[in-house]
Design an enzyme around this catalytic site. Sequence first.
Site, PDB file in Angstrom:
ATOM      1  N   ASN A 109      15.389  75.290 105.009  1.00  0.00           N
ATOM      2  CA  ASN A 109      15.097  73.744 104.315  1.00  0.00           C
ATOM      3  C   ASN A 109      13.623  73.973 104.354  1.00  0.00           C
ATOM      4  O   ASN A 109      13.172  74.558 105.369  1.00  0.00           O
ATOM      5  CB  ASN A 109      15.876  72.914 104.713  1.00  0.00           C
ATOM      6  CG  ASN A 109      15.513  71.480 104.123  1.00  0.00           C
ATOM      7  OD1 ASN A 109      15.480  71.750 102.854  1.00  0.00           O
ATOM      8  ND2 ASN A 109      15.128  70.540 104.840  1.00  0.00           N
ATOM      9  N   HIS A 111      10.648  70.806 104.581  1.00  0.00           N
ATOM     10  CA  HIS A 111      10.818  69.351 104.776  1.00  0.00           C
ATOM     11  C   HIS A 111       9.133  69.100 104.850  1.00  0.00           C
ATOM     12  O   HIS A 111       8.261  69.620 105.416  1.00  0.00           O
ATOM     13  CB  HIS A 111      11.490  69.178 106.140  1.00  0.00           C
ATOM     14  CG  HIS A 111      11.447  67.408 106.224  1.00  0.00           C
ATOM     15  ND1 HIS A 111      12.281  66.781 105.510  1.00  0.00           N
ATOM     16  CD2 HIS A 111      10.740  66.616 106.997  1.00  0.00           C
ATOM     17  CE1 HIS A 111      12.193  65.335 105.903  1.00  0.00           C
ATOM     18  NE2 HIS A 111      11.051  65.341 106.645  1.00  0.00           N
ATOM     19  N   SER A 138       7.215  71.796 107.188  1.00  0.00           N
ATOM     20  CA  SER A 138       7.898  72.525 108.058  1.00  0.00           C
ATOM     21  C   SER A 138       9.146  73.310 107.275  1.00  0.00           C
ATOM     22  O   SER A 138       9.832  72.732 106.514  1.00  0.00           O
ATOM     23  CB  SER A 138       8.700  71.811 109.148  1.00  0.00           C
ATOM     24  OG  SER A 138       7.840  70.932 109.658  1.00  0.00           O
ATOM     25  N   ASP A 147      17.703  67.547 109.207  1.00  0.00           N
ATOM     26  CA  ASP A 147      16.241  67.856 109.405  1.00  0.00           C
ATOM     27  C   ASP A 147      15.939  68.198 110.839  1.00  0.00           C
ATOM     28  O   ASP A 147      14.718  68.186 111.337  1.00  0.00           O
ATOM     29  CB  ASP A 147      15.170  66.868 108.707  1.00  0.00           C
ATOM     30  CG  ASP A 147      15.241  66.380 107.237  1.00  0.00           C
ATOM     31  OD1 ASP A 147      15.776  67.530 106.582  1.00  0.00           O
ATOM     32  OD2 ASP A 147      15.030  65.457 106.743  1.00  0.00           O
TER      33      ASP A 147
HETATM   34  C1  GRF Z   1       9.269  69.083  98.412  1.00  0.00           C
HETATM   35  O1  GRF Z   1       8.455  68.102  99.064  1.00  0.00           O
HETATM   36  C2  GRF Z   1      10.252  69.610  99.764  1.00  0.00           C
HETATM   37  O2  GRF Z   1       9.557  69.633 100.860  1.00  0.00           O
HETATM   38  C3  GRF Z   1      11.399  68.592  99.768  1.00  0.00           C
HETATM   39  O3  GRF Z   1      11.487  68.294  98.543  1.00  0.00           O
HETATM   40  C4  GRF Z   1      10.411  68.541  97.455  1.00  0.00           C
HETATM   41  C5  GRF Z   1      10.657  69.611  96.568  1.00  0.00           C
HETATM   42  O4  GRF Z   1       9.621  69.622  95.764  1.00  0.00           O
HETATM   43  N1  GRF Z   1      12.356  68.931 100.640  1.00  0.00           N
HETATM   44  P1  GRF Z   1       9.886  70.694  94.350  1.00  0.00           P
HETATM   45  O5  GRF Z   1      11.160  70.393  93.672  1.00  0.00           O
HETATM   46  O6  GRF Z   1       9.845  72.157  95.015  1.00  0.00           O
HETATM   47  O7  GRF Z   1       8.394  70.441  93.659  1.00  0.00           O
END
Ligand code: GRF
Length: 215
Positions: A109, A111, A138, A147
């Site tokens: 994932n 975050h 991260s 998370d």
């Molecule tokens: C990102 O900010 C990521 O960190 C979070 O969700 C958002 C996804 O953005 N988990 P995108 O759809 O890849 O533009």
Amino acid sequence: MSTPCNVVVLLSGSGSNLQALIDSIDSTSSARICAVISNRVDAYGLERAKAAGIATTALDHRQYESRESFDAALIEAIDAHAPHLVVLAGFMRILSADFVRHYSGRLLNIHPSLLPKYKGLHTHQRALDAKDTEHGCSVHFVTEELDGGPLVVQAAVPVNAGDSAVSLAERVHQLEHQIYPLAVHWFADQRLHLSSQGVMLDGKPLASTGYIFRT
Ligand code: GRF
């Protein structure tokens, strides 16, 4: 080229991280994105996948009675592609314990905070409210704690005077687009794995912060 690594990407929104991953893969890469799956039929990330010739599936979570029944259908859709790695790229669902266990050690994932700070939502505003001088993103292996899984890589940006949650999010997003492909290629190239000693990169345990990415 080493053994191909089948990657399935899950997303709910724009998919800019998916795009960064697509753009990072060429004929010499071990990683290959087999499918993109969304719980939202209108996710723009599905269009990005189609434009790149990647198979897509939309599974609307509202059609399922419970989190467990949706997650069971999701597992079936994912496993149809025999993935070595499942990548959460803005997948806005809390995953059941069974799902997380099923993909233990092969679920990543990203975050938008310097974990363990700011788990959950509204991370950019929370960093501003706390008057943090730096913020970032991260990549981590997913465990049952939201998370909270072991960190793979982190990247930081300075918080500037006059930053808004939007301007900060934009800069953090640029970094996400660098560190997520980096982590996926490490995994695909068999340089990265989760062991009983924690996260291993090139045969050595990483610090609890993960690898610190510097631009
Ligand atoms: C990102 O900010 C990521 O960190 C979070 O969700 C958002 C996804 O953005 N988990 P995108 O759809 O890849 O533009």
